[in-house]
Enzyme design. Structure first.
Site, short mmCIF file in Angstrom:
data_model
loop_
_atom_site.label_atom_id
_atom_site.label_comp_id
_atom_site.label_asym_id
_atom_site.label_seq_id
_atom_site.Cartn_x
_atom_site.Cartn_y
_atom_site.Cartn_z
N TYR A 55 6.95 23.30 55.59
CA TYR A 55 6.58 24.21 56.67
C TYR A 55 6.01 25.50 56.08
CZ TYR A 55 9.39 21.20 59.77
OH TYR A 55 9.92 20.15 60.47
N GLN A 292 12.27 33.72 74.74
CA GLN A 292 12.12 32.29 75.00
C GLN A 292 13.43 31.55 74.75
OE1 GLN A 292 8.84 31.62 72.28
NE2 GLN A 292 7.40 31.35 73.97
#
Length: 337
Positions: A55, A292
């Site tokens: 990543y 979120q």
């Protein structure tokens, strides 16, 4: 707070909402925002964090380490993965050979600034390395205390069965698989889930919101929203393309009254849906903004009634991908290098 579930046939518990930093850290958001989302996750009761060496080409692990600095190591669960090349493209920098696995775990431990990871995962299946070599390397890593548990990602039912048998013969457990799973992408239900239930392997599912499509923000016949994942090649734009079909988007809009009737937002409904599957131990969620996560964690502990589940099926099954054969096309048949 977030509920916990056992991972596979083990005594190890993970938060059923798990924070993943695939397309956010060192990619979609700046470092300060990334660290803020991890701190918000901790505040909300998420203690399990999933990353991978690939990543952001190792940078995501570094940022996660910075965000978790000062936390009691015994009170958090850290997952990472090995398979894809990082840094350079040498002949041994890809796959699940003993060399690449040991290079991988040592690099991840250094970047994460920990003595061990809780779960070390084979990011894909390696067709070019004998499975015996791969599983022996994982067994040695467990015995050396560098990883407590071993999992895989996107393995087929047959690969899980063979890997499970080898792990058992070598004295450790294969406890998890990390596949894509959502109400729009159900390919694991036919073979992977029944096999996993038999073997005592849990699913840690990624993209429970189908790359954000199940949030309802993508509308049929309309341009994709500015700044959304569909516009950012660094944050999974290629993965979302399969869902940006007007028939799919129209079907998703049918879920708005279903979510309202259940007292949930659309993202909460999507996450709660995957958690209704008893073979799912955790749903991976990412976030570019702390708020979120405040919405997402409210899916923990939600029980969807039969009418709600039926309404979701009625809306989405006609456009959902369900063919188990799709599980055989994820791992590359040959290495990149």
């Amino acid at each position: 707070m977030v509920n916990y579930r056992y991972l596979g046939n083990s005594g190890f518990k993970v938060s059923e909402i798990t924070f993943g930093n695939w397309v956010t850290h060192a990619s979609q958001v700046g470092n300060d925002a990334a660290i803020a989302t991890v701190h918000k996750a901790l505040d909300l009761g998420i203690t399990t964090f999933d990353t991978a060496d690939t990543y952001a080409n190792t940078a995501a692990e570094v940022i996660l380490a910075e965000a978790l600095k000062g936390q009691n190591r015994a009170e958090i669960e850290i997952f990472t993965k090995v398979y894809f090349p990082i840094g350079r493209m040498g002949p041994n920098d890809h796959g699940l050979s003993r060399k690449h696995i040991f290079d991988g775990i040592h690099g991840s431990l250094k970047r994460l600034d920990v003595d061990y990871v809780d779960l070390y995962q084979a990011h894909r299946y390696d067709y070019e390395t004998p499975l015996e070599e791969t599983m022996q390397a994982f067994a040695d890593i467990v015995r050396q205390g560098k990883a407590l548990y071993i999992g895989v990602s996107e393995w087929t039912a047959e690969q899980l069965r063979e890997g499970h048998a080898l792990a058992k013969s070598l004295g450790f457990q294969l406890v998890s698989n990390q596949p894509q799973y959502s109400a729009l992408w159900r390919v694991i239900e036919g073979k992977v889930v029944p096999t996993s239930e038999e073997l005592g392997i849990s699913q840690i599912v990624w993209s429970p919101m189908a790359q954000g499509v199940l949030s309802g923000k993508y509308l049929p016949g309309q341009p994709v929203p500015d700044g959304s994942r569909a516009t950012d090649e660094k944050s999974g734009a290629n993965f979302i393309k399969r869902f940006l079909d007007d028939d799919v988007l129209a079907a998703v809009q049918k879920l708005l009254p279903v979510a309202e009737q259940a007292g949930l937002t659309m993202p909460q409904l999507a996450i709660a849906w995957v958690l209704q599957n008893p073979n799912v131990a955790a749903a991976l969620v990412g976030a570019s903004r702390p708020e979120q996560l405040e919405d997402n964690v409210k899916a923990s502990g939600v029980k969807l009634d039969a009418d709600t589940l039926a309404a979701i099926d009625e809306a989405l099954l006609p456009v959902a991908v369900t063919d188990p054969e799709n599980t055989y096309d994820v791992s590359p048949k040959t290495r990149l290098v």
